[in-house]
Scaffold this active site. Structure first.
Site, PDB file in Angstrom:
ATOM      1  CB  SER A  64      -0.885   0.024   1.260  1.00 17.74           C
ATOM      2  OG  SER A  64      -1.518   1.277   1.437  1.00 17.74           O
TER       3      SER A  64
ATOM      4  CE1 TYR B 289      -4.038  -1.683   5.489  1.00 19.76           C
ATOM      5  CE2 TYR B 289      -3.279   0.468   4.734  1.00 19.76           C
ATOM      6  CZ  TYR B 289      -3.748  -0.800   4.460  1.00 19.76           C
ATOM      7  OH  TYR B 289      -3.930  -1.203   3.158  1.00 19.76           O
TER       8      TYR B 289
END
Length: 210
Positions: free
Chosen positions: A96, A109
């Protein structure tokens, strides 16, 4: 069903990616079903969001268990199989942009995705001479079931579109196209790459037309 409808062959195996034994079982199921393992995609993920001082230990554990341990076990099991076969192989980790730059309200995250990105780079270097190509794709904000609430919020939707230079959310097809390239022979000299799928987000800030 979609794969078989398009003329392919598919097999389903239920797997808990936080268990090394379970991931080994999934790889061996693929080998027994298709005769060998050529590539693996580590795509399991979970999201814990909120202000850092309010995130819980459970939020941290969820991201580390699924994203970091899951990718670790997937890579490890695949590499063992690739080495046993002796003909190389291909690994693709779905990272990501949160693993490359700071995103607010995404500390747990981002921590996990940063570790996943570092693991991808380390393995790309360690196993390149064995013919094992390890790559990562770092998607930007994607239009998926996980992001549905944001997509359906006009305010959040406009913020995201202003942050991404191409001016839109990422689509599944954007990532699929990047994955196909990285798995192809044409990408043989591209180990450890992390750019595809970012929509220009990691290149710099978006600017409006003058």
């Amino acid at each position: 069903e979609l794969i078989e409808r398009d003329g392919g062959t598919a097999a389903f195996y239920q797997c808990d990616v936080t268990s090394g034994a379970a991931v080994d079982g999934a790889v061996q199921h693929a080998v027994s079903r298709f005769g060998r393992l050529d590539m693996i995609v580590n795509n399991a993920g979970v999201y814990s969001g909120g202000q850092f001082h309010e995130l819980t230990e459970a939020d941290l554990d969820a991201c580390l268990d699924v994203i970091v341990r899951g990718t670790w076990f997937g890579c490890q099991s695949a590499i063992r199989q690739f080495l046993a076969q002796g003909a190389g192989g291909r690994i693709l980790n779905m990272v990501s942009t949160a693993g490359l730059r700071g995103h607010p309200y995404q500390a747990a995250y981002s921590l996990a995705k940063g570790a996943q990105a570092s693991l991808t780079r380390a393995l790309a270097v360690e196993y390149a001479t064995a013919g094992i190509r390890v790559n990562g794709i770092c998607p930007t904000y994607m239009r998926t079931a996980m992001s549905r609430a944001g997509v359906e919020s006009d305010d959040f939707d406009s913020v995201i579109k202003s942050r991404i230079p191409v001016g839109r959310w990422g689509e599944i097809g954007d990532v699929a196209a990047a994955a196909l390239f990285l798995f192809a022979d044409a990408a043989v000299f591209v180990p450890g790459f992390g750019g595809p799928g970012a929509g220009g987000e990691t290149a710099g800030a978006a600017v409006s037309e003058r």
